[in-house]
Design a protein around this motif. Sequence first.
Motif, PDB file in Angstrom:
ATOM      1  N   ARG A 489     -14.150   1.779 -47.099  1.00  0.00           N
ATOM      2  CA  ARG A 489     -15.410   2.452 -47.384  1.00  0.00           C
ATOM      3  C   ARG A 489     -16.494   1.420 -47.644  1.00  0.00           C
ATOM      4  O   ARG A 489     -16.324   0.526 -48.477  1.00  0.00           O
ATOM      5  N   ARG A 490     -17.608   1.521 -46.954  1.00  0.00           N
ATOM      6  CA  ARG A 490     -18.727   0.606 -47.159  1.00  0.00           C
ATOM      7  C   ARG A 490     -19.381   0.898 -48.511  1.00  0.00           C
ATOM      8  O   ARG A 490     -19.620   2.056 -48.869  1.00  0.00           O
ATOM      9  N   VAL A 491     -19.647  -0.146 -49.275  1.00  0.00           N
ATOM     10  CA  VAL A 491     -20.302  -0.027 -50.573  1.00  0.00           C
ATOM     11  C   VAL A 491     -21.731  -0.529 -50.424  1.00  0.00           C
ATOM     12  O   VAL A 491     -21.959  -1.696 -50.092  1.00  0.00           O
ATOM     13  N   VAL A 492     -22.684   0.347 -50.663  1.00  0.00           N
ATOM     14  CA  VAL A 492     -24.091  -0.005 -50.502  1.00  0.00           C
ATOM     15  C   VAL A 492     -24.542  -0.867 -51.672  1.00  0.00           C
ATOM     16  O   VAL A 492     -24.290  -0.554 -52.835  1.00  0.00           O
ATOM     17  N   THR A 493     -25.199  -1.949 -51.387  1.00  0.00           N
ATOM     18  CA  THR A 493     -25.812  -2.790 -52.408  1.00  0.00           C
ATOM     19  C   THR A 493     -27.082  -3.396 -51.854  1.00  0.00           C
ATOM     20  O   THR A 493     -27.199  -3.613 -50.638  1.00  0.00           O
ATOM     21  N   SER A 494     -28.034  -3.650 -52.725  1.00  0.00           N
ATOM     22  CA  SER A 494     -29.298  -4.227 -52.290  1.00  0.00           C
ATOM     23  C   SER A 494     -29.195  -5.731 -52.070  1.00  0.00           C
ATOM     24  O   SER A 494     -30.120  -6.346 -51.557  1.00  0.00           O
ATOM     25  N   MET A 495     -28.069  -6.327 -52.442  1.00  0.00           N
ATOM     26  CA  MET A 495     -27.888  -7.756 -52.234  1.00  0.00           C
ATOM     27  C   MET A 495     -27.554  -8.069 -50.782  1.00  0.00           C
ATOM     28  O   MET A 495     -27.006  -7.234 -50.061  1.00  0.00           O
ATOM     29  N   THR A 496     -27.856  -9.272 -50.379  1.00  0.00           N
ATOM     30  CA  THR A 496     -27.506  -9.768 -49.048  1.00  0.00           C
ATOM     31  C   THR A 496     -26.722 -11.069 -49.195  1.00  0.00           C
ATOM     32  O   THR A 496     -26.557 -11.595 -50.305  1.00  0.00           O
ATOM     33  N   ASN A 497     -26.214 -11.569 -48.063  1.00  0.00           N
ATOM     34  CA  ASN A 497     -25.476 -12.839 -48.057  1.00  0.00           C
ATOM     35  C   ASN A 497     -24.367 -12.855 -49.111  1.00  0.00           C
ATOM     36  O   ASN A 497     -24.227 -13.810 -49.894  1.00  0.00           O
ATOM     37  N   LEU A 498     -23.560 -11.810 -49.139  1.00  0.00           N
ATOM     38  CA  LEU A 498     -22.493 -11.702 -50.138  1.00  0.00           C
ATOM     39  C   LEU A 498     -21.464 -12.806 -49.928  1.00  0.00           C
ATOM     40  O   LEU A 498     -21.083 -13.122 -48.798  1.00  0.00           O
ATOM     41  N   SER A 499     -21.001 -13.385 -51.031  1.00  0.00           N
ATOM     42  CA  SER A 499     -20.103 -14.538 -50.919  1.00  0.00           C
ATOM     43  C   SER A 499     -18.832 -14.424 -51.751  1.00  0.00           C
ATOM     44  O   SER A 499     -17.856 -15.124 -51.464  1.00  0.00           O
TER      45      SER A 499
END
Length: 604
Positions: A489-499
């Motif tokens: 399931r995709r989890v929506v977050t406002s962050m990008t470039n998750l590491s």
Amino acid sequence: MRRRIVAGALCGTLAVAGITGCGIPERSDVRVDERREPAAEPGSVNGRRNEPPSRTASGADAAAFVRNFMSAAAGEPDRAYYRVKQFIAPEHKGRLQEKQGSEVALTVVRPVDRPVFTGNSDSTTTVSIEVRQVGLLRANGTLVPPVSTETKYEFRLRSASPAGPGDDGGGLFVLDPPNVLLLSDIALQDYYQSESIYFWNSDRTRLVPDQRYLPLAVPDERRLNEVVKWLVGGPSDWLRPGVVGLPDRTEMINNATGDNGRWEVNLDMSGDDRNRIDQLVTQLAWSLPELDGQLELKIRNNPQPAQDLAQRRLTHPLYPLTVGPQRFCVYEGAIHPLDFAGEPSGTVPLRPQDNRNVVSAGFARTADEVLAALVVTASEGRQRLAVGTGANPVTVLGRGPEHGAIGRPVWLRATDPHQPQGLVVADGKLYRFNQSAQMTQVALNLPPGQVTAVATSLDGQRIALIAGGALYVAAVSLDGGGVAVGPPRRVVTSMTNLSAVDWGGEDRLIVAGSAGRPAIYEVSVDGALQTPLKDDVGAKVTHLSAYPTNRTIKVPAGAFMYEANGVAYRSSPVDRIHPDQVLEVTPPPTGVRPGNPSAPFFLF
């Protein structure tokens, strides 16, 4: 944990064309922050309102009206359309097509900026709101992935003339409403309580939490009934591959009731397996943690022996934890314990000859063993897994194949303790490994892209993944010695470039990425709630490890450690981990600068 956000509202003192007193010029690109702290009103509980404000509560303040309109659907589902239609002009109410019963669902969105208000020549005002879709809140309290792909909603506002039709005290009306029940993520936090109900894993050895949302408008005496309905209805779709629900065709007989410490649940449930019935009591006890007293469970009107709910939770803990977490790190190529005041410090469960050339590690405890997985350097800069299990210290380590790069290994705590398994990312793919370091690639139903991080929950039946730069959660099915991952399931977050990612609690993830600057956020497993924990880390986080908050062994909230730009940190208090906090280290010669601790992790 609820996020509390306070923001300003649009000034309502300027003369305007179109909407009297709302402070909006006839042509304007003024942006208004729709987020604010809800004020306590009569009927509120601990300063939180059970019901969203009425249409007229905002008067002619357009910003407050829009904020309230995006809260109106909150509450019990059977009246959601009624509440929203109070905000819609009488001549436009028919544009919102109603659904009934279980089909009622709220479109949860996260506004990405302030609404834009533009005055029109017909004395109306157009409202434009850019959003990120979060999910669809169903009548059964589950937040499922979003159905709508809209990134912007537009509608108009007009004054409610005191002499006009549908007059109920002035204020504003919505024209051309969206044909969905909109709910902002802030309203979800303000008018719902996040709850965990529990289902047994496939071999019935571990309870697995399932997140739901209960409207605060539901009176206390009905909370028991709502939770039992959720359990009878079965687990969330994404969790279903890793758990088992109640027997097919289980139904409630009358409503679940109770008062003064006595609670009654009557179910039409097939089978007379005493062990299954006893497990249902445990399931109910943990799904209703705020209830104490006697539970009177009936199966097809046949009463079972009354059970004390508090005693059941005490004698049947959620997780097989016996001691609190201990902190370790990698220092000069070896694992060492960390020394923080007021925290227990352990010994490294490895022989010295095995504790060499270490890059990162993942340890876990079972009832009588330690599970150890090390990433160690190999030939020509490559890496490999070294895995072993046994009493402290682990004496036999198997060696896996070489890879270009291997991430932090993690253990699946729900596996057979005699045949433990773990997960690790190697060269952009997800692998499971066993106690002999044999690695087998795990199939994932995901769009093309590299897997860069994996984390396992405390119950061992759920994982979090970063793949293709996006965050996912998935249920794990353990059968026949294998590991199968259910549809992520995709989890929506406002962050990008998750590491980096790890579990910070039963229904919360700790996620590192970018929010304009490198940051660490707490994100719910459904993406609805997100809270900045570190809004400026300073550099990309390359390693993250957390101790998940739980009801068995409690520690102060926010226990996580991370590494950024080659420097290790702990979260609370915010501080760099210094070499003098690393134990069992030979001091460097005079004049030689000590190295930096790296890859910190917890053993629990």
